[in-house]
Design an enzyme around this catalytic site. Structure first.
Site, short mmCIF file in Angstrom:
data_model
loop_
_atom_site.label_atom_id
_atom_site.label_comp_id
_atom_site.label_asym_id
_atom_site.label_seq_id
_atom_site.Cartn_x
_atom_site.Cartn_y
_atom_site.Cartn_z
N LEU A 139 0.88 -1.17 0.00
CA LEU A 139 0.00 0.00 0.00
C LEU A 139 0.91 1.21 0.00
O LEU A 139 1.90 1.25 0.74
CB LEU A 139 -0.90 0.03 1.24
CG LEU A 139 -2.00 -1.04 1.33
CD1 LEU A 139 -2.67 -0.96 2.69
CD2 LEU A 139 -3.03 -0.87 0.23
N ASP A 140 0.59 2.23 -0.81
CA ASP A 140 1.43 3.42 -0.78
C ASP A 140 1.28 4.11 0.58
O ASP A 140 0.36 3.84 1.34
CB ASP A 140 1.09 4.36 -1.94
CG ASP A 140 -0.33 4.90 -1.88
OD1 ASP A 140 -0.63 5.64 -0.93
OD2 ASP A 140 -1.12 4.59 -2.78
N ALA A 141 2.23 5.00 0.86
CA ALA A 141 2.29 5.60 2.19
C ALA A 141 0.99 6.33 2.56
O ALA A 141 0.58 6.33 3.72
CB ALA A 141 3.47 6.56 2.28
#
Length: 276
Positions: A139-141
């Site tokens: 998952l992106d930040a």
């Protein structure tokens, strides 16, 4: 916690066959090798030893694809494939299956060279104790929500491989009031992105108002930032994004930054989803 097994509802295992070889069951290991099947089932949390014996007698247990009805079978928990009512159960003590609610702002890595908070920080004690954990996907930040962590390499690989088409579900808050019919058609028919066409499996508008919308997106794509890019392509850029499901596993009301051990049924359904 797993409730008591109701033997009165006993049913044969889903993959039961009636030929002679299946009825005989797998060959017993010599005395002193392996563990008794009912003990393995009890350690796996399936049932008490006595209840496990009744499940074996009822034909509900498979070992390596064969129905077991004889008591006292010794198996190798490291290699045996055990199913209860057709659903695979984990019988190896060292296997770990965790659900993490990744907080927003945290990196989906086990370590970060820039010192930013990451998934590895949350499981640092487990890693220090010798567990080698994989995170299933990323998952992106700026995205929060469900990540799976495991040391089961076969399961992790299959869950991430596009050929198994394991669905992921997201809740997205987007700019603009979404025209449900129009946008749903666009996303289901497919949108051309810079790295090729992409589409969703399901798109539902949950709330609309005050210049923004809450939508649910289900897809099995795994390309980087795929949800954000799809919604931006239909002129509804994402303001907030949460992953709520990976296949049969749901985030539920789990708080950001917390871990929970997956239940036996959840693990069995993950195995089933990727044909293990």
């Amino acid at each position: 916690m797993q409730g008591p097994v109701l033997i009165s509802n006993a049913k044969p295992a889903r993959h039961q066959h009636v030929d002679a070889e299946q009825q005989q069951g797998p060959k017993k290991l010599p005395w002193g090798e392996g563990e008794r099947l009912q003990k393995v089932l009890a350690k796996a949390g399936v049932a008490s030893r006595r209840a496990a014996e009744e499940m074996i007698e009822a034909g509900r247990i498979e070992v390596d694809g064969k129905i077991v009805r004889e008591q006292g079978l010794r198996i190798d928990p490291e290699n045996a494939v055990v199913r209860v009512d057709g659903i695979r159960v984990v019988v190896r003590d060292e296997q770990v299956y965790l659900a993490l609610n990744k907080p927003k702002g945290w990196q989906s890595t086990m370590s970060d060279e820039h010192g930013r908070p990451c998934v590895g920080d949350i499981v640092a004690e487990r890693i220090a104790a010798g567990q080698r954990l994989f995170h299933v996907g990323r998952l992106d930040a700026d995205t929060e929500g469900l990540l799976l962590l495991t040391n089961d390499g076969d399961l992790a690989h299959r869950l991430m491989h596009p050929s198994f088409e394991v669905s992921k579900t997201y809740l997205a808050t987007v700019d603009g009031e979404v025209n449900a019919r129009y946008v749903t058609k666009l996303l289901k028919d497919g949108v051309e992105l810079e790295d090729g066409p992409a589409k969703v499996d399901k798109f539902v508008v949950l709330e609309v108002g005050q210049g923004k919308s809450l939508v649910k997106v289900v897809l099995h794509e795994g390309r980087k930032h795929i949800v954000r890019r799809l919604l931006a392509a239909v002129d509804h850029p994402v303001k907030a994004l949460v992953r709520t499901h990976i296949g049969p596993v749901a985030l539920g009301d789990q708080r950001p930054g917390t871990l929970r051990v997956l239940g036996r049924d959840e693990i069995g359904k993950l195995y089933e989803a990727v044909s293990l």
